[in-house]
Design a protein around this motif. Sequence first.
Motif, PDB file in Angstrom:
ATOM      1  N   HIS A 202       0.896  -1.200  -0.015  1.00 59.13           N
ATOM      2  CA  HIS A 202      -0.259  -0.076  -0.008  1.00 59.13           C
ATOM      3  C   HIS A 202       0.714   1.243  -0.067  1.00 59.13           C
ATOM      4  O   HIS A 202       0.350   2.316   0.388  1.00 59.13           O
ATOM      5  CB  HIS A 202      -0.978  -0.021   1.289  1.00 59.13           C
ATOM      6  CG  HIS A 202      -1.738  -1.167   1.134  1.00 59.13           C
ATOM      7  ND1 HIS A 202      -1.738  -2.267   1.856  1.00 59.13           N
ATOM      8  CD2 HIS A 202      -3.162  -1.382   0.748  1.00 59.13           C
ATOM      9  CE1 HIS A 202      -2.575  -3.313   1.807  1.00 59.13           C
ATOM     10  NE2 HIS A 202      -3.533  -2.568   1.127  1.00 59.13           N
ATOM     11  N   HIS A 246     -11.421  -1.662  -2.876  1.00 63.81           N
ATOM     12  CA  HIS A 246     -10.110  -2.417  -2.394  1.00 63.81           C
ATOM     13  C   HIS A 246     -10.383  -2.370  -0.942  1.00 63.81           C
ATOM     14  O   HIS A 246      -9.963  -3.415  -0.358  1.00 63.81           O
ATOM     15  CB  HIS A 246      -8.925  -1.263  -2.626  1.00 63.81           C
ATOM     16  CG  HIS A 246      -7.645  -1.969  -1.792  1.00 63.81           C
ATOM     17  ND1 HIS A 246      -7.177  -2.767  -2.520  1.00 63.81           N
ATOM     18  CD2 HIS A 246      -7.144  -1.617  -0.933  1.00 63.81           C
ATOM     19  CE1 HIS A 246      -6.074  -3.279  -1.834  1.00 63.81           C
ATOM     20  NE2 HIS A 246      -6.216  -2.398  -0.847  1.00 63.81           N
ATOM     21  N   CYS A 316      -5.512  -4.248   6.048  1.00 64.90           N
ATOM     22  CA  CYS A 316      -6.529  -3.991   5.121  1.00 64.90           C
ATOM     23  C   CYS A 316      -7.277  -5.153   4.823  1.00 64.90           C
ATOM     24  O   CYS A 316      -6.826  -6.132   5.028  1.00 64.90           O
ATOM     25  CB  CYS A 316      -5.603  -3.413   3.920  1.00 64.90           C
ATOM     26  SG  CYS A 316      -6.706  -2.884   2.477  1.00 64.90           S
ATOM     27  N   CYS A 318      -7.752  -6.403   2.082  1.00 69.57           N
ATOM     28  CA  CYS A 318      -7.154  -7.058   0.983  1.00 69.57           C
ATOM     29  C   CYS A 318      -6.226  -8.183   1.746  1.00 69.57           C
ATOM     30  O   CYS A 318      -5.533  -9.030   0.981  1.00 69.57           O
ATOM     31  CB  CYS A 318      -6.355  -6.426  -0.008  1.00 69.57           C
ATOM     32  SG  CYS A 318      -4.980  -5.813   0.352  1.00 69.57           S
TER      33      CYS A 318
HETATM   34 ZN    ZN Z   1      -5.296  -3.441   0.808  1.00 69.00          ZN
END
Ligand code: ZN
Length: 653
Positions: A202, A246, A316, A318
């Motif tokens: 990131h 995202h 995150c 993700c």
């Molecule tokens: Zn992420």
Amino acid sequence: MRKSILLSLCLSSSLLLIAQTLTVENQFVRPLSDVLNEISTRFNVRLKYDIDTIGKILPYADFRIRPYSAEESLTNVLAYFDYKFVKQGNNVYKLKSYEYPRRIDEDGKKMLAYLNTLYKDQASWEARKALLRSEVREKLGIDTILKQRVNTKPILSKVRKFDGYTVQNIALETLPGLYVCGSIYTPAKKGKHPVIICPNGHFGDGRYRKDQQQRMATLARMGAVCVDYDLFGWGESELQVGGVAHRSSAAHIIQAMNGLSLLDYILTRKDIDATRIGANGGSGGGSQVVLLTVLDNRFTAAAPIVSLASHFDGGCPCESGMPISLAGRGTNNAELMAMFAPQPLLVVSDGKDWTASVPTLEYPYLQRIYGFYNATDKVSNVHLPQEGHDFGPNKRNAVYDFFADVFQLDKKMIDEDKVTIEPQSALLSFGKKGELMPENAIRSFNDVAVYFDKKLYSNLKSDAGLEKKATDWVASLQLENEKDASFVRTLIYNHLRQVRDWHNDHPYTTIPEGINPATGNKLSKLDREMIADSAMPKEVHDKLMNGLRRALTEEQVEQILDKYTVGKVAFTLKGYQAIVPDLTAEEESIIIGHLKEAREKAIDYKNMKQISAIFEIYKTKCEQYLNNNGRNWRQLFKDYVNKRNAEKAAGKK
Ligand code: ZN
């Protein structure tokens, strides 16, 4: 005055609480903010707030305070609301919300000690590994998504030649209409090359940043093919699904799929040596390295950088959007990475983020597992105690050395000065504005959601709408500096979301039925809705306004506020000018002042009905002012209506 009295009613419920005698009948309740103030004074500690205390009421409050310990008192008080504290120095504590992927070193220590009891040799470890492998797949939900993939030819750009390497962009279709875009860095020398899959983290500007290009190109110059690619919802993927996507659990699955799909593709190339396959990434990219190696046993060398820890899964969605750390009744990235034993593994850590614990916790743990294979020499740790969370030169050099050793690359070619840093536009497959996107390309996250459980992503649709609002509003300012634009976009987007979430979480039914003291009428649904919404923490408003004023000129700030309130200030002012034809400059400026105040209040309300109601309060103020200034508002208004009617009648004739 009509509604301003009403809006302050909401405060009365907490005032009542304070007035009560505390007994078991009322569960000894006290407002959380009072209890925290008391802890602060009593123990002489400073509390910094990253949490919302408004409207939070704590039962058995005083009993939770332990006279011998500020920390135990804080733990007892905060746990009720799922809050926690982080010590930030002598007598300073930051109060935060519970974060499921982030724990403390002590937890990592206990967890690794527990995990170590589950296996004592290669056989018992192999059994654990098999269980983890299947449960991670299941918890990630990867197989149902992999099954839906298409197998079309990738879109490849022209090959760009540089000193000792080439770069080619790729857009690979994964799910129908969904593309992953990246760049392939290839050694100029002919022959069979190892390949390194390089998921992105990131760090700002994603895979287009300078240090990323330096690393990809240098490894290519040394003899390895490197593949980097956008995060889901970042870079060119943002054109397809928007940036909000995202922050969804889908990103966790899709990014894993992207890494595996690019590996599948690259292995179809004749210049790739399938016995040498690496994975390398920093921060969030490191989390993906761990996951890719768990999902696919084709990898033969791995290097997660400033990422691996036993007490942090990656913050995150993700990285932790799907509950893979619950596999095998609880695991963590250190154990998942240990599954790579006995193959070569480099862990790079630093002294200023969560990887500071690697030399004492995670590395010894990994060595024990590698020891089951007599391969402790295959796992290494480069620890940089003076450094922080980045992919700086010392970290890149560690990566170069590692892959040079395990893939027999040419160390003499390590020279980042020989790398050409390309502009972002050169690394794009779809063009600057996506003008080259294929016809079948998905252009909304909703079209991706069909591959998942649709219900899961219903809020995302609304998020996407708010993101579009924020984007359009900021675009209308035509800011030159993209960093400022992005800052303001995020600021507005977060504010819009907080207003929506507060509104949805505090429906009008949370406000008891009652009488409007100003009118004597029963509170309407709108009244109750507005009372509920007006209790939103002031910080939400201040954060937006302070941020806007920092990044924009006053005129630009006003433009944004007008967007929130669809130009109501100008529209209402026009009305006054029509009704009071001889409006003086002084009167006008006072009216504008009231209307601007209305505008700034109104931005914290969710819908047009509410925004109009706020303006009504201030319109009353304007009219009272005109009356006090020697005007007769009623008469003026009557005259205006008569004049309009006369004009209409004349028009008909
Ligand atoms: Zn992420």
